[in-house]
Scaffold this active site. Structure first.
Site, PDB file in Angstrom:
ATOM      1  N   LYS A   1      15.817  51.756  19.690  1.00 28.18           N
ATOM      2  CA  LYS A   1      17.020  50.928  19.871  1.00 28.18           C
ATOM      3  C   LYS A   1      18.259  51.755  19.542  1.00 28.18           C
ATOM      4  O   LYS A   1      18.441  52.212  18.423  1.00 28.18           O
ATOM      5  CB  LYS A   1      16.954  49.696  18.978  1.00 28.18           C
ATOM      6  CG  LYS A   1      18.223  48.849  18.973  1.00 28.18           C
ATOM      7  CD  LYS A   1      18.148  47.749  17.914  1.00 28.18           C
ATOM      8  CE  LYS A   1      19.494  47.085  17.705  1.00 28.18           C
ATOM      9  NZ  LYS A   1      19.476  46.098  16.594  1.00 28.18           N
TER      10      LYS A   1
ATOM     11  N   ASP B   1      27.469  47.426  16.507  1.00 24.98           N
ATOM     12  CA  ASP B   1      27.180  46.041  16.859  1.00 24.98           C
ATOM     13  C   ASP B   1      28.210  45.118  16.220  1.00 24.98           C
ATOM     14  O   ASP B   1      28.163  44.856  15.015  1.00 24.98           O
ATOM     15  CB  ASP B   1      25.773  45.659  16.396  1.00 24.98           C
ATOM     16  CG  ASP B   1      25.414  44.228  16.769  1.00 24.98           C
ATOM     17  OD1 ASP B   1      26.064  43.676  17.673  1.00 24.98           O
ATOM     18  OD2 ASP B   1      24.476  43.685  16.158  1.00 24.98           O
TER      19      ASP B   1
ATOM     20  N   LYS C   1      30.146  38.993  14.313  1.00 24.32           N
ATOM     21  CA  LYS C   1      29.790  39.058  12.904  1.00 24.32           C
ATOM     22  C   LYS C   1      31.053  38.934  12.045  1.00 24.32           C
ATOM     23  O   LYS C   1      32.138  39.334  12.465  1.00 24.32           O
ATOM     24  CB  LYS C   1      29.135  40.407  12.581  1.00 24.32           C
ATOM     25  CG  LYS C   1      27.823  40.693  13.281  1.00 24.32           C
ATOM     26  CD  LYS C   1      27.352  42.100  12.938  1.00 24.32           C
ATOM     27  CE  LYS C   1      26.079  42.479  13.681  1.00 24.32           C
ATOM     28  NZ  LYS C   1      24.898  41.776  13.159  1.00 24.32           N
TER      29      LYS C   1
ATOM     30  N   ASP D   1      23.082  50.672  13.459  1.00 22.40           N
ATOM     31  CA  ASP D   1      22.271  49.872  14.365  1.00 22.40           C
ATOM     32  C   ASP D   1      21.608  50.703  15.453  1.00 22.40           C
ATOM     33  O   ASP D   1      20.877  50.176  16.286  1.00 22.40           O
ATOM     34  CB  ASP D   1      23.102  48.745  14.982  1.00 22.40           C
ATOM     35  CG  ASP D   1      22.274  47.497  15.252  1.00 22.40           C
ATOM     36  OD1 ASP D   1      21.194  47.356  14.647  1.00 22.40           O
ATOM     37  OD2 ASP D   1      22.705  46.660  16.071  1.00 22.40           O
TER      38      ASP D   1
ATOM     39  N   ASP E   1      24.383  38.186  19.304  1.00 21.37           N
ATOM     40  CA  ASP E   1      24.122  39.093  18.184  1.00 21.37           C
ATOM     41  C   ASP E   1      22.646  39.446  18.080  1.00 21.37           C
ATOM     42  O   ASP E   1      22.252  40.198  17.193  1.00 21.37           O
ATOM     43  CB  ASP E   1      24.624  38.455  16.880  1.00 21.37           C
ATOM     44  CG  ASP E   1      24.747  39.452  15.749  1.00 21.37           C
ATOM     45  OD1 ASP E   1      24.810  40.665  16.032  1.00 21.37           O
ATOM     46  OD2 ASP E   1      24.776  39.029  14.574  1.00 21.37           O
TER      47      ASP E   1
ATOM     48  N   ARG F   1      16.963  43.235  20.945  1.00 20.86           N
ATOM     49  CA  ARG F   1      15.726  42.881  21.652  1.00 20.86           C
ATOM     50  C   ARG F   1      15.941  42.835  23.163  1.00 20.86           C
ATOM     51  O   ARG F   1      15.009  43.046  23.921  1.00 20.86           O
ATOM     52  CB  ARG F   1      15.175  41.551  21.124  1.00 20.86           C
ATOM     53  CG  ARG F   1      16.041  40.354  21.401  1.00 20.86           C
ATOM     54  CD  ARG F   1      15.689  39.163  20.534  1.00 20.86           C
ATOM     55  NE  ARG F   1      16.063  39.397  19.144  1.00 20.86           N
ATOM     56  CZ  ARG F   1      15.829  38.540  18.147  1.00 20.86           C
ATOM     57  NH1 ARG F   1      15.198  37.402  18.397  1.00 20.86           N
ATOM     58  NH2 ARG F   1      16.212  38.803  16.918  1.00 20.86           N
TER      59      ARG F   1
END
Length: 464
Positions: free
Chosen positions: A231, A236, A243, A254, A313, A317
């Site tokens: 990933k 992010d 966030k 991240d 957020d 995935r």
């Protein structure tokens, strides 16, 4: 990069002592050194050190406590096999060598711990030169340095702030790695990315820094195919489900899954393991703009499944899903993905113990053994199939989140499994990718958790 001095280089001896071997060692000391240890109340507690002077006032010897139960502190409750990794931060500059007095002492483990503990992130702030270690006799110094160098490379990537590390810089790091090892590299961007990897494109569309799928291949075409997927979210914000500021402070990490996959690939190629390696990194920045994907959007994935975006957020995935679909089409012998994916895994296991998921029980056991051998621990979590219903969507084939507070790490892993249905030998690592505080061999900051584990796993599986 980490280095060891050649055997035979003049150096100050460092004796690592367990509680069991201390009484005999104390009696063997010169009288003035025995008296000095008594005067400073030295005992070989884990991480405690005493510097013994010579007659001319120079440093003559170092005694270092590793605790109880073994030469590297392993076996004691709370013991740490990387305890020697604390030494570089305690010793003054100079040359040192391990002086073995304890039969349980493992010089290879201690040497790796030293090199891991010597790491400093110096891109923006330089520090003083640290102590240097002489390679112990009988250890594979080249192997240890390769592992430590790969870890340092990955840590540097995680520690680099997002203004200097975006998707293009992740690509550049992969390109450098490919050039060093004679690997091939292909990158998919722009309209090709939107057509072939729509989820990756959707997540990265809001950023002025273009998203991409980075694809490295190495090894003999007829060797067993192992695919690593990392990933690579360079930063992010959370997207439109933004966030809070406190939640963004560490979001440069991240891309820790990408860093771990790059470090593992560096070790694999450096050792020349007899496999066909493919490394896939979906690299994006999850930003906010008029082009941002929205809660409630439905995007058709590379695998053909339509995905409802329940939360922007939960972008990691999504990008992994497209990469896993590409990997699954190749029917690899082994598929491993690395991701800083869920806070739920951290709540369950803390920052030091990554969660892993697999349906293959024999592979799960091998992963656990490799983690123990590599001093890179993990813990298996269940792929509880009934929880898959929590990802049901009324308008699409699947939602990217469950919408509830329970089993977040499990539902994320179940989401990923939908995109690699053919590959049964699939391991998903849910990492933190960061050391919140310094521990022996693990300085505070970016960490490439499970990279050493995966290298040990593949070496055992394919080289024996």
């Amino acid at each position: 990069m980490p280095a060891l001095l050649p055997p035979g280089t003049p150096a100050v001896p460092v004796t690592c002592l367990s509680k069991e071997c201390w009484p005999a060692m104390r009696e063997a000391l010169a009288p003035q050194h025995r008296a000095y240890c008594a005067a400073v109340d030295f005992a070989p507690k884990a991480g405690r050190l005493v510097l013994l002077p010579g007659e001319d006032g120079t440093l003559a010897r170092v005694l270092y406590g590793v605790g109880k139960g073994g030469g590297n502190g392993f076996g004691e409750p709370g013991g740490d096999r990387l305890i020697a990794g604390k030494l570089p931060g305690l010793l003054p500059p100079g040359n040192y060598r391990f002086d073995v007095e304890d039969a349980a002492f493992d010089p290879a483990e201690a040497t790796l711990a030293w090199l891991l503990g010597s790491y400093r992130f110096t891109r923006y702030k330089t520090g003083r030169a640290g102590p240097a270690l002489v390679a112990p006799d009988g250890v594979d110094a080249g192997e240890i340095v390769r592992i430590a160098s790969a870890v340092a490379m990955g840590r540097d990537l995680v520690n680099t702030p997002a203004n200097d590390l975006g998707p293009a810089e992740i690509e550049a790091a992969t390109r450098d790695l490919a050039a060093r090892h004679g690997a091939a590299l292909a990158v998919t961007l722009g309209e090709d990315l939107a057509r072939e990897f729509p989820l990756i494109h959707a997540v990265g569309a809001a950023s002025p820094r273009a998203p991409r799928l980075i694809d490295l291949t190495w090894g003999a075409p007829d060797a067993p195919l192992v695919i690593l997927v990392g990933k690579g979210v360079a930063f992010d914000t959370g997207g439109l489900d933004i966030k809070p500021s406190s939640g963004m402070l560490l979001m440069k990490k991240d891309m820790g899954g990408a860093a771990a996959s790059l470090a593992a690939a560096d070790m694999i190629m450096g050792a020349g393991l007899p496999i066909r390696l493919r490394l896939l990194i979906p690299a994006v920045e999850n930003a906010v703009s008029g082009d941002a994907f929205r809660p409630g959007d439905v995007v058709r994935s590379r695998a053909g499944l339509s995905v409802e975006v329940g939360n922007t957020d939960a972008e990691g995935r999504l990008i992994l899903a497209d990469a896993l679909a590409l990997a699954d089409a190749e029917t690899p012998d082994l598929l491993i993905d690395f991701a800083t994916l869920t806070g739920a895994a951290r709540v369950a296991l803390g920052p030091d113990l990554p969660a892993y998921f697999t349906e293959d029980d024999a592979l799960a056991d091998a992963v656990m053994r490799a983690g123990e051998a590599a001093m890179d621990p993990v813990w298996r979590m269940p792929l509880h199939a009934p929880y898959a219903s929590l990802l049901d969507s009324k308008v699409a084939d699947i939602n990217n989140v469950s919408g509830g507070p329970f089993a977040g790490a499990i539902t994320a892993a179940l989401f990923l499994r939908r995109f690699a249905p053919k590959t049964k030998a699939h391991v998903h690592f849910d990492l933190y990718g960061w050391n919140p505080s310094s521990k022996p061999g693990r300085p505070e900051g970016g960490e490439v958790q499970t990279a050493r584990l995966v290298y040990a796993l593949l070496k055992g599986r394919y080289r024996g």
